[in-house]
Motif scaffolding. Structure first.
Motif, PDB file in Angstrom:
ATOM      1  N   VAL A  29     -66.752  75.056 -13.107  1.00  0.00           N
ATOM      2  CA  VAL A  29     -66.695  73.986 -14.098  1.00  0.00           C
ATOM      3  C   VAL A  29     -65.934  74.456 -15.329  1.00  0.00           C
ATOM      4  CG1 VAL A  29     -68.045  72.432 -15.548  1.00  0.00           C
ATOM      5  CG2 VAL A  29     -68.865  73.039 -13.254  1.00  0.00           C
ATOM      6  N   ASN A  30     -66.166  75.697 -15.721  1.00  0.00           N
ATOM      7  CA  ASN A  30     -65.487  76.261 -16.888  1.00  0.00           C
ATOM      8  C   ASN A  30     -63.983  76.331 -16.677  1.00  0.00           C
ATOM      9  OD1 ASN A  30     -65.542  77.762 -19.497  1.00  0.00           O
ATOM     10  ND2 ASN A  30     -64.745  79.406 -18.211  1.00  0.00           N
ATOM     11  N   THR A  31     -63.557  76.657 -15.457  1.00  0.00           N
ATOM     12  CA  THR A  31     -62.123  76.735 -15.143  1.00  0.00           C
ATOM     13  C   THR A  31     -61.453  75.379 -15.279  1.00  0.00           C
ATOM     14  OG1 THR A  31     -62.569  78.540 -13.588  1.00  0.00           O
ATOM     15  CG2 THR A  31     -60.455  77.417 -13.379  1.00  0.00           C
ATOM     16  N   LEU A  32     -62.169  74.333 -14.881  1.00  0.00           N
ATOM     17  CA  LEU A  32     -61.606  72.988 -14.905  1.00  0.00           C
ATOM     18  C   LEU A  32     -61.730  72.324 -16.268  1.00  0.00           C
ATOM     19  CD1 LEU A  32     -60.424  70.568 -13.297  1.00  0.00           C
ATOM     20  CD2 LEU A  32     -62.779  69.965 -12.670  1.00  0.00           C
ATOM     21  N   ALA A  34     -61.192  73.119 -19.540  1.00  0.00           N
ATOM     22  CA  ALA A  34     -60.141  73.147 -20.558  1.00  0.00           C
ATOM     23  C   ALA A  34     -58.988  72.189 -20.235  1.00  0.00           C
ATOM     24  CB  ALA A  34     -59.636  74.566 -20.763  1.00  0.00           C
ATOM     25  N   PRO A  35     -58.349  72.297 -19.059  1.00  0.00           N
ATOM     26  CA  PRO A  35     -57.239  71.369 -18.777  1.00  0.00           C
ATOM     27  C   PRO A  35     -57.691  69.921 -18.677  1.00  0.00           C
ATOM     28  CG  PRO A  35     -57.753  72.692 -16.835  1.00  0.00           C
ATOM     29  CD  PRO A  35     -58.507  73.283 -17.974  1.00  0.00           C
ATOM     30  N   LEU A  36     -58.894  69.679 -18.142  1.00  0.00           N
ATOM     31  CA  LEU A  36     -59.384  68.308 -18.005  1.00  0.00           C
ATOM     32  C   LEU A  36     -59.723  67.713 -19.372  1.00  0.00           C
ATOM     33  CD1 LEU A  36     -59.849  66.373 -15.662  1.00  0.00           C
ATOM     34  CD2 LEU A  36     -62.246  67.056 -15.638  1.00  0.00           C
ATOM     35  N   SER A  37     -60.250  68.549 -20.258  1.00  0.00           N
ATOM     36  CA  SER A  37     -60.581  68.077 -21.608  1.00  0.00           C
ATOM     37  C   SER A  37     -59.323  67.684 -22.369  1.00  0.00           C
ATOM     38  CB  SER A  37     -61.345  69.160 -22.381  1.00  0.00           C
ATOM     39  OG  SER A  37     -62.578  69.442 -21.766  1.00  0.00           O
ATOM     40  N   MET A  38     -58.288  68.525 -22.277  1.00  0.00           N
ATOM     41  CA  MET A  38     -57.027  68.205 -22.944  1.00  0.00           C
ATOM     42  C   MET A  38     -56.412  66.936 -22.373  1.00  0.00           C
ATOM     43  SD  MET A  38     -56.134  70.078 -25.486  1.00  0.00           S
ATOM     44  CE  MET A  38     -54.391  69.622 -25.526  1.00  0.00           C
ATOM     45  N   LEU A  50     -49.542  58.600 -22.528  1.00  0.00           N
ATOM     46  CA  LEU A  50     -49.015  59.896 -22.095  1.00  0.00           C
ATOM     47  C   LEU A  50     -49.773  60.455 -20.893  1.00  0.00           C
ATOM     48  CD1 LEU A  50     -48.326  61.767 -25.471  1.00  0.00           C
ATOM     49  CD2 LEU A  50     -46.681  60.661 -23.948  1.00  0.00           C
ATOM     50  N   ILE A  51     -50.451  59.610 -20.154  1.00  0.00           N
ATOM     51  CA  ILE A  51     -51.275  60.133 -19.064  1.00  0.00           C
ATOM     52  C   ILE A  51     -50.437  60.778 -17.969  1.00  0.00           C
ATOM     53  CG2 ILE A  51     -51.340  57.945 -17.763  1.00  0.00           C
ATOM     54  CD1 ILE A  51     -54.312  58.702 -17.139  1.00  0.00           C
ATOM     55  N   ARG A  52     -49.233  60.283 -17.731  1.00  0.00           N
ATOM     56  CA  ARG A  52     -48.380  60.881 -16.702  1.00  0.00           C
ATOM     57  C   ARG A  52     -47.920  62.271 -17.130  1.00  0.00           C
ATOM     58  NH1 ARG A  52     -43.608  57.224 -14.914  1.00  0.00           N
ATOM     59  NH2 ARG A  52     -43.655  58.677 -13.153  1.00  0.00           N
ATOM     60  N   VAL A  53     -47.500  62.387 -18.372  1.00  0.00           N
ATOM     61  CA  VAL A  53     -47.079  63.693 -18.904  1.00  0.00           C
ATOM     62  C   VAL A  53     -48.269  64.646 -18.942  1.00  0.00           C
ATOM     63  CG1 VAL A  53     -46.151  64.909 -20.907  1.00  0.00           C
ATOM     64  CG2 VAL A  53     -45.220  62.681 -20.253  1.00  0.00           C
ATOM     65  N   ALA A  54     -49.416  64.143 -19.401  1.00  0.00           N
ATOM     66  CA  ALA A  54     -50.598  64.995 -19.557  1.00  0.00           C
ATOM     67  C   ALA A  54     -51.146  65.464 -18.210  1.00  0.00           C
ATOM     68  CB  ALA A  54     -51.681  64.241 -20.326  1.00  0.00           C
ATOM     69  N   SER A  55     -51.025  64.650 -17.173  1.00  0.00           N
ATOM     70  CA  SER A  55     -51.535  65.062 -15.852  1.00  0.00           C
ATOM     71  C   SER A  55     -50.736  66.235 -15.307  1.00  0.00           C
ATOM     72  CB  SER A  55     -51.490  63.886 -14.872  1.00  0.00           C
ATOM     73  OG  SER A  55     -50.162  63.425 -14.662  1.00  0.00           O
ATOM     74  N   GLU A  56     -49.438  66.264 -15.579  1.00  0.00           N
ATOM     75  CA  GLU A  56     -48.632  67.433 -15.214  1.00  0.00           C
ATOM     76  C   GLU A  56     -48.984  68.618 -16.099  1.00  0.00           C
ATOM     77  OE1 GLU A  56     -44.438  65.660 -13.554  1.00  0.00           O
ATOM     78  OE2 GLU A  56     -44.699  65.771 -15.722  1.00  0.00           O
ATOM     79  N   GLY A  57     -49.184  68.351 -17.375  1.00  0.00           N
ATOM     80  CA  GLY A  57     -49.531  69.412 -18.302  1.00  0.00           C
ATOM     81  C   GLY A  57     -50.834  70.091 -17.953  1.00  0.00           C
ATOM     82  N   ALA A  58     -51.789  69.333 -17.416  1.00  0.00           N
ATOM     83  CA  ALA A  58     -53.079  69.908 -17.029  1.00  0.00           C
ATOM     84  C   ALA A  58     -52.898  70.944 -15.924  1.00  0.00           C
ATOM     85  CB  ALA A  58     -54.029  68.811 -16.569  1.00  0.00           C
ATOM     86  N   VAL A 110     -58.756  77.000  -6.593  1.00  0.00           N
ATOM     87  CA  VAL A 110     -58.504  75.924  -5.629  1.00  0.00           C
ATOM     88  C   VAL A 110     -59.290  74.650  -5.941  1.00  0.00           C
ATOM     89  CG1 VAL A 110     -58.926  75.227  -3.228  1.00  0.00           C
ATOM     90  CG2 VAL A 110     -57.610  77.276  -3.719  1.00  0.00           C
ATOM     91  N   PRO A 111     -60.604  74.720  -6.225  1.00  0.00           N
ATOM     92  CA  PRO A 111     -61.319  73.472  -6.547  1.00  0.00           C
ATOM     93  C   PRO A 111     -60.713  72.731  -7.736  1.00  0.00           C
ATOM     94  CG  PRO A 111     -62.880  75.230  -6.089  1.00  0.00           C
ATOM     95  CD  PRO A 111     -61.532  75.872  -6.162  1.00  0.00           C
ATOM     96  N   SER A 112     -60.338  73.470  -8.779  1.00  0.00           N
ATOM     97  CA  SER A 112     -59.732  72.842  -9.956  1.00  0.00           C
ATOM     98  C   SER A 112     -58.353  72.272  -9.625  1.00  0.00           C
ATOM     99  CB  SER A 112     -59.609  73.862 -11.091  1.00  0.00           C
ATOM    100  OG  SER A 112     -60.882  74.335 -11.476  1.00  0.00           O
ATOM    101  N   ILE A 113     -57.593  73.006  -8.821  1.00  0.00           N
ATOM    102  CA  ILE A 113     -56.264  72.533  -8.416  1.00  0.00           C
ATOM    103  C   ILE A 113     -56.379  71.219  -7.652  1.00  0.00           C
ATOM    104  CG2 ILE A 113     -54.274  73.015  -6.933  1.00  0.00           C
ATOM    105  CD1 ILE A 113     -54.646  75.986  -7.593  1.00  0.00           C
ATOM    106  N   LEU A 114     -57.350  71.136  -6.757  1.00  0.00           N
ATOM    107  CA  LEU A 114     -57.532  69.922  -5.951  1.00  0.00           C
ATOM    108  C   LEU A 114     -57.909  68.729  -6.829  1.00  0.00           C
ATOM    109  CD1 LEU A 114     -59.417  71.335  -2.817  1.00  0.00           C
ATOM    110  CD2 LEU A 114     -57.008  70.659  -3.004  1.00  0.00           C
ATOM    111  N   VAL A 115     -58.794  68.948  -7.799  1.00  0.00           N
ATOM    112  CA  VAL A 115     -59.215  67.860  -8.690  1.00  0.00           C
ATOM    113  C   VAL A 115     -58.035  67.357  -9.521  1.00  0.00           C
ATOM    114  CG1 VAL A 115     -60.645  67.260 -10.679  1.00  0.00           C
ATOM    115  CG2 VAL A 115     -61.622  68.589  -8.807  1.00  0.00           C
ATOM    116  N   LEU A 116     -57.294  68.283 -10.141  1.00  0.00           N
ATOM    117  CA  LEU A 116     -56.171  67.889 -10.984  1.00  0.00           C
ATOM    118  C   LEU A 116     -55.022  67.310 -10.159  1.00  0.00           C
ATOM    119  CD1 LEU A 116     -56.087  70.846 -13.541  1.00  0.00           C
ATOM    120  CD2 LEU A 116     -57.002  68.543 -13.866  1.00  0.00           C
TER     121      LEU A 116
END
Length: 245
Positions: A29-32, A34-38, A50-58, A110-116
């Motif tokens: 949860v901690n790994t995910l 920071a990028p999910l919060s931003m 900016l959701i399209r830009v931010a989804s790549e940024g995450a 991997v779990p965080s990568i799959l979610v993002l």
């Protein structure tokens, strides 16, 4: 190929990824977080603009945090468990050791990568070739971050010091630069400061692949700088890192 590489990779995955994922699942949860919060903050602040830009940024931020977090893991294994001393005295090379640990960081993420990636798939419509280049873009960011994390870990004498490095590097590479927003949002002359960070070029490449191109540089220049910076970091890491005391 070095004959010790497969056992080393397996050992790294078990020690540095599987152990934490099984025994302390809260760290995932901690790994995910920071990028999910931003991603959430930028999306809410811009009313979804900016959701399209931010989804790549995450995803770029996740690669940065996954790579630089290696310094904390290596520092713990080196200073607390004295594992690096055992590896140094074995036939395993520094390259094999770091490669195995890098693979373990990917497995751990991997779990965080799959979610993002799932979130991004709703807002980004990349063709096969675009997706391939986006993965290459993320791989270069991860390679740069892994090398930086390894180099800092070899100089770190305590895990607390590694945490300080990590907390310093993360905002410098993935929060302050235009990763979650276009570079055109930065006023002059501060915009020139953004070009110091390699993640600026990685984000520009990702935005170009998604049809959101707003970088003042041509796309070939962004690729050239990102590849060159990664190669230089690999060279510096190989030359300056303290593998043997």
């Amino acid at each position: 190929m070095e004959r010790h590489i497969v056992p080393q990779i397996n050992a790294s995955i078990l020690v540095n990824a599987v152990y934490a994922m099984v025994n302390y699942p809260v760290v995932l949860v901690n790994t995910l977080l920071a990028p999910l919060s931003m991603l959430a903050v930028v999306t809410f602040a811009t009313h979804g603009g900016l959701i399209r830009v931010a989804s790549e940024g995450a995803l770029i931020m996740l690669m940065v945090s996954s790579g630089t977090s290696l310094q904390g893991d290596l520092s713990h294994l080196k200073n607390d468990m004295r594992l690096q001393d055992m590896v140094v005295s074995s036939p395993t090379s520094a390259l094999t050791y770091v490669f195995g640990m890098a693979v373990s960081e990917i497995v751990y993420s991997v779990p965080s990568i799959l979610v993002l990636a799932l979130i991004s798939s709703f807002f980004l419509h990349l063709g096969p070739l675009q997706l391939l280049f986006f993965i290459l873009d993320l791989a270069l960011v991860f390679t740069f971050s892994i090398t930086l994390g390894f180099m800092l870990s070899t100089f770190s004498s305590d895990i607390v010091q590694s945490w300080a490095f990590s907390r310093l590097i993360s905002p410098i590479l993935s929060t302050l630069p235009p990763v979650y927003y276009p570079i055109t949002y930065i006023p002059f002359p501060f915009r020139y400061l953004a070009f110091i960070s390699p993640t600026t070029y990685a984000a520009a490449i990702a935005q170009n692949l998604a049809g959101l191109r707003q970088s003042p540089l041509p796309i070939w220049a962004d690729w050239t700088v990102l590849v060159a910076v990664t190669a230089v970091m690999l060279f510096i890491g190989a030359k300056k890192s303290k593998w043997r005391e």
